[in-house]
Design a protein around this motif. Structure first.
Motif, PDB file in Angstrom:
ATOM      1  N   LYS A 108     -38.026  19.866  -9.716  1.00 30.70           N
ATOM      2  CA  LYS A 108     -37.217  19.422 -10.847  1.00 30.70           C
ATOM      3  C   LYS A 108     -35.813  19.976 -10.643  1.00 30.70           C
ATOM      4  O   LYS A 108     -35.644  21.141 -10.293  1.00 30.70           O
ATOM      5  CB  LYS A 108     -37.811  19.948 -12.153  1.00 30.70           C
ATOM      6  CG  LYS A 108     -37.115  19.433 -13.396  1.00 30.70           C
ATOM      7  CD  LYS A 108     -37.816  19.883 -14.652  1.00 30.70           C
ATOM      8  CE  LYS A 108     -39.100  19.095 -14.766  1.00 30.70           C
ATOM      9  NZ  LYS A 108     -39.709  19.135 -16.093  1.00 30.70           N
ATOM     10  N   ILE A 109     -34.815  19.128 -10.850  1.00 28.37           N
ATOM     11  CA  ILE A 109     -33.426  19.565 -10.682  1.00 28.37           C
ATOM     12  C   ILE A 109     -33.058  20.524 -11.805  1.00 28.37           C
ATOM     13  O   ILE A 109     -33.224  20.212 -12.987  1.00 28.37           O
ATOM     14  CB  ILE A 109     -32.461  18.358 -10.670  1.00 28.37           C
ATOM     15  CG1 ILE A 109     -32.777  17.451  -9.486  1.00 28.37           C
ATOM     16  CG2 ILE A 109     -31.014  18.833 -10.626  1.00 28.37           C
ATOM     17  CD1 ILE A 109     -31.951  16.177  -9.436  1.00 28.37           C
ATOM     18  N   THR A 110     -32.557  21.696 -11.427  1.00 27.76           N
ATOM     19  CA  THR A 110     -32.135  22.695 -12.414  1.00 27.76           C
ATOM     20  C   THR A 110     -30.615  22.752 -12.549  1.00 27.76           C
ATOM     21  O   THR A 110     -30.097  22.997 -13.636  1.00 27.76           O
ATOM     22  CB  THR A 110     -32.664  24.095 -12.046  1.00 27.76           C
ATOM     23  OG1 THR A 110     -32.226  24.427 -10.719  1.00 27.76           O
ATOM     24  CG2 THR A 110     -34.184  24.137 -12.111  1.00 27.76           C
ATOM     25  N   THR A 111     -29.899  22.541 -11.448  1.00 27.41           N
ATOM     26  CA  THR A 111     -28.435  22.566 -11.483  1.00 27.41           C
ATOM     27  C   THR A 111     -27.874  21.580 -10.462  1.00 27.41           C
ATOM     28  O   THR A 111     -28.486  21.326  -9.429  1.00 27.41           O
ATOM     29  CB  THR A 111     -27.862  23.958 -11.142  1.00 27.41           C
ATOM     30  OG1 THR A 111     -28.291  24.334  -9.833  1.00 27.41           O
ATOM     31  CG2 THR A 111     -28.304  25.013 -12.142  1.00 27.41           C
ATOM     32  N   ILE A 112     -26.708  21.047 -10.776  1.00 24.95           N
ATOM     33  CA  ILE A 112     -25.957  20.212  -9.837  1.00 24.95           C
ATOM     34  C   ILE A 112     -24.514  20.676  -9.898  1.00 24.95           C
ATOM     35  O   ILE A 112     -23.904  20.676 -10.971  1.00 24.95           O
ATOM     36  CB  ILE A 112     -26.022  18.715 -10.194  1.00 24.95           C
ATOM     37  CG1 ILE A 112     -27.465  18.220 -10.220  1.00 24.95           C
ATOM     38  CG2 ILE A 112     -25.183  17.889  -9.214  1.00 24.95           C
ATOM     39  CD1 ILE A 112     -27.622  16.805 -10.745  1.00 24.95           C
ATOM     40  N   GLU A 113     -23.990  21.117  -8.759  1.00 21.56           N
ATOM     41  CA  GLU A 113     -22.599  21.560  -8.685  1.00 21.56           C
ATOM     42  C   GLU A 113     -21.889  20.798  -7.579  1.00 21.56           C
ATOM     43  O   GLU A 113     -22.320  20.822  -6.431  1.00 21.56           O
ATOM     44  CB  GLU A 113     -22.523  23.063  -8.406  1.00 21.56           C
ATOM     45  CG  GLU A 113     -23.000  23.924  -9.557  1.00 21.56           C
ATOM     46  CD  GLU A 113     -22.763  25.397  -9.289  1.00 21.56           C
ATOM     47  OE1 GLU A 113     -21.648  25.750  -8.833  1.00 21.56           O
ATOM     48  OE2 GLU A 113     -23.707  26.167  -9.517  1.00 21.56           O
ATOM     49  N   HIS A 114     -20.802  20.105  -7.957  1.00 22.79           N
ATOM     50  CA  HIS A 114     -19.987  19.390  -6.977  1.00 22.79           C
ATOM     51  C   HIS A 114     -18.870  20.323  -6.533  1.00 22.79           C
ATOM     52  O   HIS A 114     -18.080  20.787  -7.341  1.00 22.79           O
ATOM     53  CB  HIS A 114     -19.422  18.104  -7.584  1.00 22.79           C
ATOM     54  CG  HIS A 114     -20.487  17.162  -8.037  1.00 22.79           C
ATOM     55  ND1 HIS A 114     -21.205  16.371  -7.177  1.00 22.79           N
ATOM     56  CD2 HIS A 114     -20.983  16.903  -9.276  1.00 22.79           C
ATOM     57  CE1 HIS A 114     -22.073  15.657  -7.854  1.00 22.79           C
ATOM     58  NE2 HIS A 114     -21.972  15.967  -9.132  1.00 22.79           N
ATOM     59  N   LYS A 115     -18.845  20.598  -5.244  1.00 23.81           N
ATOM     60  CA  LYS A 115     -17.853  21.503  -4.667  1.00 23.81           C
ATOM     61  C   LYS A 115     -17.108  20.763  -3.570  1.00 23.81           C
ATOM     62  O   LYS A 115     -17.453  20.862  -2.407  1.00 23.81           O
ATOM     63  CB  LYS A 115     -18.532  22.756  -4.107  1.00 23.81           C
ATOM     64  CG  LYS A 115     -19.322  23.540  -5.131  1.00 23.81           C
ATOM     65  CD  LYS A 115     -20.054  24.698  -4.496  1.00 23.81           C
ATOM     66  CE  LYS A 115     -20.806  25.480  -5.552  1.00 23.81           C
ATOM     67  NZ  LYS A 115     -21.480  26.652  -4.988  1.00 23.81           N
ATOM     68  N   GLY A 116     -16.102  19.981  -3.966  1.00 23.23           N
ATOM     69  CA  GLY A 116     -15.391  19.157  -2.994  1.00 23.23           C
ATOM     70  C   GLY A 116     -16.305  18.081  -2.464  1.00 23.23           C
ATOM     71  O   GLY A 116     -16.879  17.309  -3.235  1.00 23.23           O
ATOM     72  N   ASP A 117     -16.487  18.015  -1.159  1.00 26.33           N
ATOM     73  CA  ASP A 117     -17.366  17.025  -0.532  1.00 26.33           C
ATOM     74  C   ASP A 117     -18.831  17.460  -0.531  1.00 26.33           C
ATOM     75  O   ASP A 117     -19.699  16.707  -0.103  1.00 26.33           O
ATOM     76  CB  ASP A 117     -16.932  16.775   0.918  1.00 26.33           C
ATOM     77  CG  ASP A 117     -15.600  16.054   0.995  1.00 26.33           C
ATOM     78  OD1 ASP A 117     -15.198  15.441  -0.015  1.00 26.33           O
ATOM     79  OD2 ASP A 117     -14.958  16.101   2.066  1.00 26.33           O
ATOM     80  N   PHE A 118     -19.096  18.663  -0.999  1.00 24.02           N
ATOM     81  CA  PHE A 118     -20.451  19.217  -0.961  1.00 24.02           C
ATOM     82  C   PHE A 118     -21.062  19.209  -2.357  1.00 24.02           C
ATOM     83  O   PHE A 118     -20.407  19.546  -3.336  1.00 24.02           O
ATOM     84  CB  PHE A 118     -20.402  20.649  -0.422  1.00 24.02           C
ATOM     85  CG  PHE A 118     -21.734  21.350  -0.440  1.00 24.02           C
ATOM     86  CD1 PHE A 118     -22.756  20.959   0.406  1.00 24.02           C
ATOM     87  CD2 PHE A 118     -21.956  22.400  -1.315  1.00 24.02           C
ATOM     88  CE1 PHE A 118     -23.978  21.613   0.388  1.00 24.02           C
ATOM     89  CE2 PHE A 118     -23.181  23.055  -1.338  1.00 24.02           C
ATOM     90  CZ  PHE A 118     -24.198  22.662  -0.488  1.00 24.02           C
ATOM     91  N   THR A 119     -22.316  18.804  -2.452  1.00 25.74           N
ATOM     92  CA  THR A 119     -23.052  18.846  -3.712  1.00 25.74           C
ATOM     93  C   THR A 119     -24.217  19.811  -3.558  1.00 25.74           C
ATOM     94  O   THR A 119     -25.080  19.619  -2.693  1.00 25.74           O
ATOM     95  CB  THR A 119     -23.575  17.452  -4.102  1.00 25.74           C
ATOM     96  OG1 THR A 119     -22.476  16.559  -4.212  1.00 25.74           O
ATOM     97  CG2 THR A 119     -24.320  17.499  -5.427  1.00 25.74           C
ATOM     98  N   GLU A 120     -24.226  20.856  -4.387  1.00 25.24           N
ATOM     99  CA  GLU A 120     -25.315  21.836  -4.371  1.00 25.24           C
ATOM    100  C   GLU A 120     -26.303  21.472  -5.468  1.00 25.24           C
ATOM    101  O   GLU A 120     -25.929  21.401  -6.639  1.00 25.24           O
ATOM    102  CB  GLU A 120     -24.753  23.234  -4.593  1.00 25.24           C
ATOM    103  CG  GLU A 120     -25.804  24.315  -4.537  1.00 25.24           C
ATOM    104  CD  GLU A 120     -25.179  25.691  -4.702  1.00 25.24           C
ATOM    105  OE1 GLU A 120     -24.699  26.221  -3.683  1.00 25.24           O
ATOM    106  OE2 GLU A 120     -25.173  26.190  -5.833  1.00 25.24           O
ATOM    107  N   ILE A 121     -27.561  21.245  -5.072  1.00 24.14           N
ATOM    108  CA  ILE A 121     -28.601  20.839  -6.016  1.00 24.14           C
ATOM    109  C   ILE A 121     -29.638  21.952  -6.094  1.00 24.14           C
ATOM    110  O   ILE A 121     -30.384  22.189  -5.144  1.00 24.14           O
ATOM    111  CB  ILE A 121     -29.278  19.527  -5.579  1.00 24.14           C
ATOM    112  CG1 ILE A 121     -28.230  18.432  -5.383  1.00 24.14           C
ATOM    113  CG2 ILE A 121     -30.332  19.103  -6.590  1.00 24.14           C
ATOM    114  CD1 ILE A 121     -28.755  17.212  -4.660  1.00 24.14           C
ATOM    115  N   GLY A 122     -29.671  22.641  -7.212  1.00 27.67           N
ATOM    116  CA  GLY A 122     -30.680  23.663  -7.442  1.00 27.67           C
ATOM    117  C   GLY A 122     -31.954  23.010  -7.959  1.00 27.67           C
ATOM    118  O   GLY A 122     -31.903  22.077  -8.764  1.00 27.67           O
TER     119      GLY A 122
END
Length: 130
Positions: A108-122
């Protein structure tokens, strides 16, 4: 042919999901939290549009993959079976063993952070149990 056997790798829950029996069994299904991690490999996706379509709390499918780089590879897919990436190699050994033993895992997705061209999906990883 209608009489052929078909191998279903989605587990028991996927067999009953669109069946009237599924409605009877749903109250008996438990999701047991196991671990927090993230989705690896999002920068290597061929179709990056999937990153704009996901949201926190989305359920994700986990599927073992025959992979020459990692014998314990676990794909992370949306419910529409679109590839998001992988469980990180540093985290996947125990989960791969559970899945190989027939256990159904989901995320289950807990976090989504867009960091420029990178997307961090917790993600949180869960064991689906009856």
């Amino acid at each position: 042919m209608a009489d052929e056997l078909e191998i279903n790798k989605g587990g028991v829950v996927s067999l009953i999901d669109n069946h009237e029996l599924g409605e009877i069994l749903k109250p008996l299904v438990r999701e047991i939290y196991l671990f927090n991690s993230y989705v690896a490999g999002t920068t290597h996706l061929k179709d990056q549009s999937v990153l704009g379509e996901i949201k926190e709390e989305d359920d994700l499918l986990l599927q073992r993959e025959d992979n020459r780089f990692d014998q314990n590879a676990i794909l992370v897919l949306t419910n529409e079976r679109r590839k998001l990436g992988y469980i990180p190699k540093k985290d996947n050994v125990v989960f791969a063993r559970l899945m190989d033993a027939g256990k159904l895992l989901k995320a289950k997705i807990t976090t989504i952070e867009h960091k420029g061209d990178f997307t961090e999906i917790g993600i949180g990883i869960y064991l689906v149990d009856f």
